[in-house]
Design a protein around this motif. Sequence first.
Motif, PDB file in Angstrom:
ATOM      1  N   ASN A   2      43.602  42.428  40.379  1.00  0.00           N
ATOM      2  CA  ASN A   2      42.443  41.917  39.670  1.00  0.00           C
ATOM      3  C   ASN A   2      41.404  41.531  40.706  1.00  0.00           C
ATOM      4  O   ASN A   2      41.635  40.621  41.513  1.00  0.00           O
ATOM      5  CB  ASN A   2      42.814  40.681  38.832  1.00  0.00           C
ATOM      6  CG  ASN A   2      43.324  41.052  37.459  1.00  0.00           C
ATOM      7  OD1 ASN A   2      43.036  42.134  36.948  1.00  0.00           O
ATOM      8  ND2 ASN A   2      44.086  40.159  36.839  1.00  0.00           N
ATOM      9  N   CYS A  53      50.041  35.774  36.825  1.00  0.00           N
ATOM     10  CA  CYS A  53      48.711  35.991  36.239  1.00  0.00           C
ATOM     11  C   CYS A  53      48.723  35.496  34.803  1.00  0.00           C
ATOM     12  O   CYS A  53      49.731  35.578  34.104  1.00  0.00           O
ATOM     13  CB  CYS A  53      48.335  37.467  36.281  1.00  0.00           C
ATOM     14  SG  CYS A  53      46.765  37.837  35.445  1.00  0.00           S
ATOM     15  N   VAL A  54      47.586  35.005  34.363  1.00  0.00           N
ATOM     16  CA  VAL A  54      47.434  34.523  32.988  1.00  0.00           C
ATOM     17  C   VAL A  54      47.686  35.662  31.987  1.00  0.00           C
ATOM     18  O   VAL A  54      48.026  35.436  30.839  1.00  0.00           O
ATOM     19  CB  VAL A  54      46.025  33.879  32.827  1.00  0.00           C
ATOM     20  CG1 VAL A  54      44.934  34.938  32.804  1.00  0.00           C
ATOM     21  CG2 VAL A  54      45.947  32.976  31.610  1.00  0.00           C
ATOM     22  N   GLY A 103      46.949  32.970  38.137  1.00  0.00           N
ATOM     23  CA  GLY A 103      46.371  33.738  39.242  1.00  0.00           C
ATOM     24  C   GLY A 103      44.867  33.654  39.392  1.00  0.00           C
ATOM     25  O   GLY A 103      44.358  33.792  40.510  1.00  0.00           O
ATOM     26  N   PHE A 104      44.137  33.433  38.306  1.00  0.00           N
ATOM     27  CA  PHE A 104      42.669  33.465  38.447  1.00  0.00           C
ATOM     28  C   PHE A 104      42.132  32.327  39.311  1.00  0.00           C
ATOM     29  O   PHE A 104      40.999  32.386  39.790  1.00  0.00           O
ATOM     30  CB  PHE A 104      41.966  33.522  37.080  1.00  0.00           C
ATOM     31  CG  PHE A 104      42.103  32.293  36.205  1.00  0.00           C
ATOM     32  CD1 PHE A 104      41.249  31.213  36.356  1.00  0.00           C
ATOM     33  CD2 PHE A 104      43.078  32.246  35.212  1.00  0.00           C
ATOM     34  CE1 PHE A 104      41.361  30.092  35.535  1.00  0.00           C
ATOM     35  CE2 PHE A 104      43.210  31.132  34.377  1.00  0.00           C
ATOM     36  CZ  PHE A 104      42.353  30.057  34.542  1.00  0.00           C
TER      37      PHE A 104
HETATM   38 MO   LIG Z   1      45.022  36.901  36.716  1.00  0.00          MO
END
Ligand SMILES: [Mo]
Length: 321
Positions: free
Chosen positions: A82, A138-139, A234-235
């Motif tokens: 991402n 990750c979301v 993760g963001f």
């Molecule tokens: Mo993510």
Amino acid sequence: MHYHCRPSWMIKENQVTDESLFLNRRKVLAGMGIGAGLALTAGAATALPAESSFAQPVGLNEVFGDAGRQVTDESISSSYNNFYEFGSSKGIQDEAQALKSDPWTVTIDGLVDAPFEISVDELISKIGVEERIYRHRCVEAWSMVVPWVGFPLAKLVEMAKPLSGAKFVRFQTFMDPSVASEQRASWYPWPYVEGLTMAEATNDLTLMVVGAYGKVLHKQFGAPMRLHTPWKFGFKSIKSIDRITFTDERPVGFWESLQDREYGFWANVNPEVPHPRWSQATERPLSGGDRIPTRLYNGYGEQVAGMYGDLPTEVGERFWR
Ligand SMILES: [Mo]
Ligand SMILES: Nc1nc2c(c(=O)[nH]1)N[C@H]1C(S)=C(S)[C@@H](COP(=O)(O)O)O[C@H]1N2
């Protein structure tokens, strides 16, 4: 310590004029126990970009464990990314090679003793680096395990000499639409921003990442320097940071400003708090196999739960808003 940050593909052996650089590179290869020919062949065979190594072998910090799971193969983690600056698909590794990550300077400003600029090379040589094997969640409910190379963010905070009024650290990604095609898209609130509280920024787990798999960070991983907060979705782990600002205001992240009901400030991993559009109870390891249960704080509660004791206890609050 010596740090060799130039990707090897930029150095044709016959073009090298800088003696120290040449010697340094030979030392790297010798330290890895492989010859230059073999190393270059191996790089080509796996079709991975930009192979370059740290001048000294990077030691694993075992305090943070081995993640308890198989490390995700580099060929998988470096081709499923991402990095929206380069596109909204997971296959941005080719586009990301446009990033000019060397040399790279970071601005440290805001509520600090005196603002300054420092290169990533200098940070590395002043602070030193270590390897840590961290889980990443990750979301979007995929996960991986990566051996990152980096230094504790706490060390950089110390160097910055924040004033007592500093309550948060705001991180910002580079802004260069000529390099990152998606930054020409005006519907996104570029540049990418993320933030942590001072307690989070100085937590032992919080890592400034400059490498992975023993090598200087691949561009698609967020070269030359990205954050990793393994207990958060993760963001929060913002890539290619070029500004770090100490502030008394809670920063509004890139995703939070787009959709604050889905991507809040805290973003601590909790299997019991579903994303508004899907469950967070399980995750899909990128390395394959069955889905596995997601753990509270991604399994790092021992290191981080203490920071959240006095936050609102209502389910959701401490994990989202
Ligand atoms: Mo993510
Ligand atoms: N600047 C920037 N940082 C970013 C992102 C991004 O799009 N741009 N994506 C985030 C998200 S959602 C995740 S899951 C991780 C992905 O890291 P990886 O590609 O190294 O796996 O980076 C984070 N950091």
